[in-house]
Design a protein around this motif. Structure first.
Motif, PDB file in Angstrom:
ATOM      1  N   SER A 199    -111.179  84.700 130.757  1.00 39.62           N
ATOM      2  CA  SER A 199    -109.960  83.955 130.472  1.00 39.62           C
ATOM      3  C   SER A 199    -108.815  84.896 130.121  1.00 39.62           C
ATOM      4  CB  SER A 199    -110.218  82.988 129.315  1.00 39.62           C
ATOM      5  OG  SER A 199    -109.007  82.414 128.915  1.00 39.62           O
ATOM      6  N   SER A 200    -109.119  85.881 129.268  1.00 41.73           N
ATOM      7  CA  SER A 200    -108.053  86.782 128.793  1.00 41.73           C
ATOM      8  C   SER A 200    -107.506  87.653 129.908  1.00 41.73           C
ATOM      9  CB  SER A 200    -108.596  87.696 127.698  1.00 41.73           C
ATOM     10  OG  SER A 200    -108.982  86.934 126.601  1.00 41.73           O
ATOM     11  N   GLY A 214    -106.154  88.551 133.168  1.00 43.18           N
ATOM     12  CA  GLY A 214    -105.574  87.760 134.258  1.00 43.18           C
ATOM     13  C   GLY A 214    -104.298  88.392 134.762  1.00 43.18           C
ATOM     14  N   LEU A 215    -103.446  87.539 135.342  1.00 41.56           N
ATOM     15  CA  LEU A 215    -102.178  88.053 135.865  1.00 41.56           C
ATOM     16  C   LEU A 215    -101.350  88.670 134.742  1.00 41.56           C
ATOM     17  CD1 LEU A 215    -101.279  85.063 138.210  1.00 41.56           C
ATOM     18  CD2 LEU A 215    -102.226  87.275 138.848  1.00 41.56           C
ATOM     19  N   ASN A 236    -102.310  90.661 132.503  1.00 41.68           N
ATOM     20  CA  ASN A 236    -102.638  92.090 132.361  1.00 41.68           C
ATOM     21  C   ASN A 236    -102.132  92.915 133.535  1.00 41.68           C
ATOM     22  OD1 ASN A 236    -104.738  90.283 131.213  1.00 41.68           O
ATOM     23  ND2 ASN A 236    -105.433  92.181 130.283  1.00 41.68           N
ATOM     24  N   ILE A 271     -98.993  75.531 131.575  1.00 39.88           N
ATOM     25  CA  ILE A 271     -99.196  76.907 132.067  1.00 39.88           C
ATOM     26  C   ILE A 271     -99.769  76.867 133.478  1.00 39.88           C
ATOM     27  CG2 ILE A 271    -100.561  79.030 131.789  1.00 39.88           C
ATOM     28  CD1 ILE A 271    -100.186  78.840 128.848  1.00 39.88           C
ATOM     29  N   TYR A 319     -98.829  79.016 136.681  1.00 42.03           N
ATOM     30  CA  TYR A 319     -99.853  80.053 136.913  1.00 42.03           C
ATOM     31  C   TYR A 319    -100.535  79.841 138.270  1.00 42.03           C
ATOM     32  CZ  TYR A 319    -103.014  83.616 134.898  1.00 42.03           C
ATOM     33  OH  TYR A 319    -103.702  84.762 134.610  1.00 42.03           O
ATOM     34  N   PHE A 353    -100.256  85.886 125.074  1.00 37.06           N
ATOM     35  CA  PHE A 353    -100.496  85.344 126.420  1.00 37.06           C
ATOM     36  C   PHE A 353    -101.702  86.046 127.037  1.00 37.06           C
ATOM     37  CE2 PHE A 353     -99.830  85.141 131.023  1.00 37.06           C
ATOM     38  CZ  PHE A 353     -99.653  83.774 131.174  1.00 37.06           C
ATOM     39  N   SER A 354    -101.734  87.364 126.878  1.00 32.40           N
ATOM     40  CA  SER A 354    -102.796  88.139 127.508  1.00 32.40           C
ATOM     41  C   SER A 354    -104.172  87.815 126.917  1.00 32.40           C
ATOM     42  CB  SER A 354    -102.493  89.632 127.351  1.00 32.40           C
ATOM     43  OG  SER A 354    -103.448  90.378 128.042  1.00 32.40           O
ATOM     44  N   SER A 378    -105.035  85.003 125.705  1.00 34.33           N
ATOM     45  CA  SER A 378    -105.277  83.550 125.834  1.00 34.33           C
ATOM     46  C   SER A 378    -105.407  82.871 124.482  1.00 34.33           C
ATOM     47  CB  SER A 378    -106.555  83.233 126.623  1.00 34.33           C
ATOM     48  OG  SER A 378    -106.584  83.817 127.863  1.00 34.33           O
ATOM     49  N   ILE A 385    -103.692  78.316 122.591  1.00 37.36           N
ATOM     50  CA  ILE A 385    -103.713  77.316 123.659  1.00 37.36           C
ATOM     51  C   ILE A 385    -104.915  76.381 123.599  1.00 37.36           C
ATOM     52  CG2 ILE A 385    -104.021  77.129 126.182  1.00 37.36           C
ATOM     53  CD1 ILE A 385    -102.249  79.655 126.266  1.00 37.36           C
ATOM     54  N   THR A 405    -107.919  77.452 124.557  1.00 37.03           N
ATOM     55  CA  THR A 405    -108.940  77.965 125.478  1.00 37.03           C
ATOM     56  C   THR A 405    -110.103  78.582 124.715  1.00 37.03           C
ATOM     57  OG1 THR A 405    -107.106  78.601 126.858  1.00 37.03           O
ATOM     58  CG2 THR A 405    -109.238  79.408 127.518  1.00 37.03           C
ATOM     59  N   SER A 450    -108.983  83.123 134.932  1.00 35.12           N
ATOM     60  CA  SER A 450    -108.073  82.540 133.932  1.00 35.12           C
ATOM     61  C   SER A 450    -107.762  81.081 134.241  1.00 35.12           C
ATOM     62  CB  SER A 450    -106.766  83.334 133.864  1.00 35.12           C
ATOM     63  OG  SER A 450    -107.018  84.633 133.421  1.00 35.12           O
ATOM     64  N   SER A 486    -110.485  78.849 133.037  1.00 37.98           N
ATOM     65  CA  SER A 486    -110.511  78.560 131.591  1.00 37.98           C
ATOM     66  C   SER A 486    -109.470  77.512 131.213  1.00 37.98           C
ATOM     67  CB  SER A 486    -110.304  79.842 130.782  1.00 37.98           C
ATOM     68  OG  SER A 486    -108.976  80.300 130.880  1.00 37.98           O
TER      69      SER A 486
HETATM   70  N1  PFF Z   1    -104.661  85.435 129.508  1.00 33.72           N
HETATM   71  C1  PFF Z   1    -104.288  85.123 130.855  1.00 33.72           C
HETATM   72  C2  PFF Z   1    -103.597  86.305 131.474  1.00 33.72           C
HETATM   73  O1  PFF Z   1    -103.422  87.338 130.817  1.00 33.72           O
HETATM   74  O2  PFF Z   1    -103.213  86.215 132.636  1.00 33.72           O
HETATM   75  C3  PFF Z   1    -103.411  83.905 130.934  1.00 33.72           C
HETATM   76  C4  PFF Z   1    -103.913  82.748 130.149  1.00 33.72           C
HETATM   77  C5  PFF Z   1    -105.155  82.197 130.440  1.00 33.72           C
HETATM   78  C6  PFF Z   1    -103.188  82.293 129.102  1.00 33.72           C
HETATM   79  C7  PFF Z   1    -105.667  81.177 129.652  1.00 33.72           C
HETATM   80  C8  PFF Z   1    -103.668  81.288 128.324  1.00 33.72           C
HETATM   81  C9  PFF Z   1    -104.910  80.746 128.598  1.00 33.72           C
HETATM   82  F1  PFF Z   1    -105.348  79.773 127.861  1.00 33.72           F
END
Ligand code: PFF
Length: 448
Positions: free
Chosen positions: A22-23, A25-26, A28, A99, A103, A225-226, A228, A231, A233, A319, A322
């Protein structure tokens, strides 16, 4: 829904891989490098790591606590612990929905670029202007991005429909190692380029003269955001953790993996950018405009760019899975839809929102919400309002309202683990995190 009916994740590794899926993702690979590039490279990295450790980590442990103490979806979790705080769960479900609205669109772009790399269409241009023109034409096109977004939404749906163990857990076990292998190969390849050392120096050497208050706030927003967090999740995923899962170790491992991927993405991108003599601060278009041009000048360009966009697709997919799960399990447990029905409802709803967001970059550009098109509004509202608000109240809830016995029991696995950092954890969660989050929130609203 009682505990025994619910799915649980396999072992220690599964908990880490699923949460890291989940963490990572785009955020990063697409967002982190350009944000770091715009904010002074190494200095930004140092502040970012501080934000992750001092603010992100305690909050992730707090969210894990809420999830595993209740074994419920984000709304049900807060309701079970304290009915008055269920608004935090609703905030999370709403944030996940919004999101996903943008996303999924960006994820669709990565899929389209991967296909263009494989078919060598991306290799037919040479100048940055040509790549910029191609990108602009593509995102404004009424149906092409929609097509790829739909494919991405359906791929996410497919994994969710398989369930927690067969879908989410299994896909993380395959996709996360794949992501690391691709990333390391690309980073090594980049470092061997002619200006590799120069790019690395820019990325890793801190220049604190470039740091302002805004840099700190940007780093914090990026960290949340990175990771997660803010939210629901991590609450949702932790509701599937086993009683033996060590919440602190899991959170620490996830934050380390997430940061490692962001750092590796920087190591992959900056040497390539410097070798091509391009400004490192070229913004969000870095991976869609700048990089394809760089790949094109390299031997075996098709292979590198296909592999790179595959990396983005994989990172995005774990991501979106999740985020989709947060809504699906909420509808399943709170609205009593079958899991299949809940998954289809989520898929239909998010696809409709993503379609509108995608069109808002082209033919629906005229529809403005406070001056922003729908795509930008979704990004703005989630990053600047819903996330910090959720983070702030989660600190208050777990730090001040939640029965300390529940917190203690979850963190020590019912007394089986020691909890030596109790004091530091309490100070961070009760005072430092909420204070900083409040400042960020007020600053985002333009109060200062
Ligand atoms: N953490 C993900 C990323 O860095 O792209 C984005 C994301 C996923 C944000 C899930 C929040 C979440 F609940």
């Amino acid at each position: 829904m009682n505990r025994t009916q619910r799915a649980t994740l396999g072992g220690k590794l599964s908990a880490v891989l699923v949460a890291a899926g989940s963490s990572v993702g785009l955020g990063n690979i697409w967002r982190f490098p350009y944000v770091a590039g715009n904010n002074g490279g190494g200095a930004f990295l140092a502040i970012y790591i501080l934000c992750v450790l001092v603010l992100g980590l305690p909050l992730m442990i707090a969210e894990f606590t809420v999830g595993r103490a209740s074994h419920r979806n984000a709304v049900g979790a807060y309701r079970a612990l304290d009915n008055k705080w269920s608004f935090l769960g609703y905030n999370g479900v709403l944030a996940a929905f919004l999101i996903l609205g943008f996303y999924f669109v960006v994820s669709g772009w990565t899929a389209e670029y991967m296909v263009h790399s494989v078919t060598a269409e991306l290799a037919q241009y040479t100048t940055a202007e040509e790549y910029a023109g191609m990108f602009e034409r593509f995102i404004r096109n009424p149906w092409r991005p929609l097509l790829y977004t739909s494919v991405f939404v359906l791929a996410t749906h497919f994994v969710i429909a398989l369930g927690v163990q067969k879908g989410i857990e299994r896909s993380a076990k395959v996709l996360m190692p794949l992501l690391f292998i691709i990333l390391i190969a690309l980073a090594i390849h980049s470092l061997l380029m002619p200006s590799g050392a120069e790019g690395l120096k820019f990325f890793l050497l801190p220049d604190f003269s470039k740091v302002t208050a805004a840099t700190v706030l940007t780093a914090l927003g990026q960290a949340f955001f990175s990771l997660s967090i803010g939210i629901g999740t991590m609450v949702t995923y932790a509701s599937y953790f086993k009683p033996e899962t060590n919440l602190r170790h899991t959170a620490l491992n996830v934050t380390i993996l997430d940061t490692l991927v962001a750092v590796l993405a920087g190591i992959m991108i900056f040497p390539a950018v410097f070798s091509a003599g391009i400004e490192p601060s070229s913004g969000p278009s870095l991976v869609f405009i700048t990089l394809p041009g760089i790949f094109n000048g390299m031997p075996l360009s098709m292979v590198w760019s296909s592999v790179f966009f595959l990396l983005l697709v994989v990172a995005a997919l774990t991501s979106t899975i999740s985020l989709h799960e947060v809504i699906t399990v909420y509808l399943h447990e709170e609205w009593h839809l079958s899991r299949r029905g809940a998954a289809w409802t989520t898929t239909g709803g998010t696809l409709a929102l993503a379609a509108l967001a995608s069109l808002s970059l082209g033919i629906l550009d005229g529809w403005r919400i406070c001056g922003l098109n729908l795509f930008d509004s979704l990004d703005y509202v989630t990053a600047n309002i819903l996330l910090p608000v959720d983070g702030f109240f989660t600190c208050i809830f777990v730090g001040w309202r939640l029965d300390p016995k529940v917190l203690e029991a979850e963190i020590t696995n019912q007394g089986r683990l020691n909890f030596r950092i109790r004091r530091i954890f309490a100070v961070l969660l009760r005072y430092l995190c909420p204070a900083v989050l409040l400042l960020v929130f007020l600053d985002n609203l333009g109060v200062f």
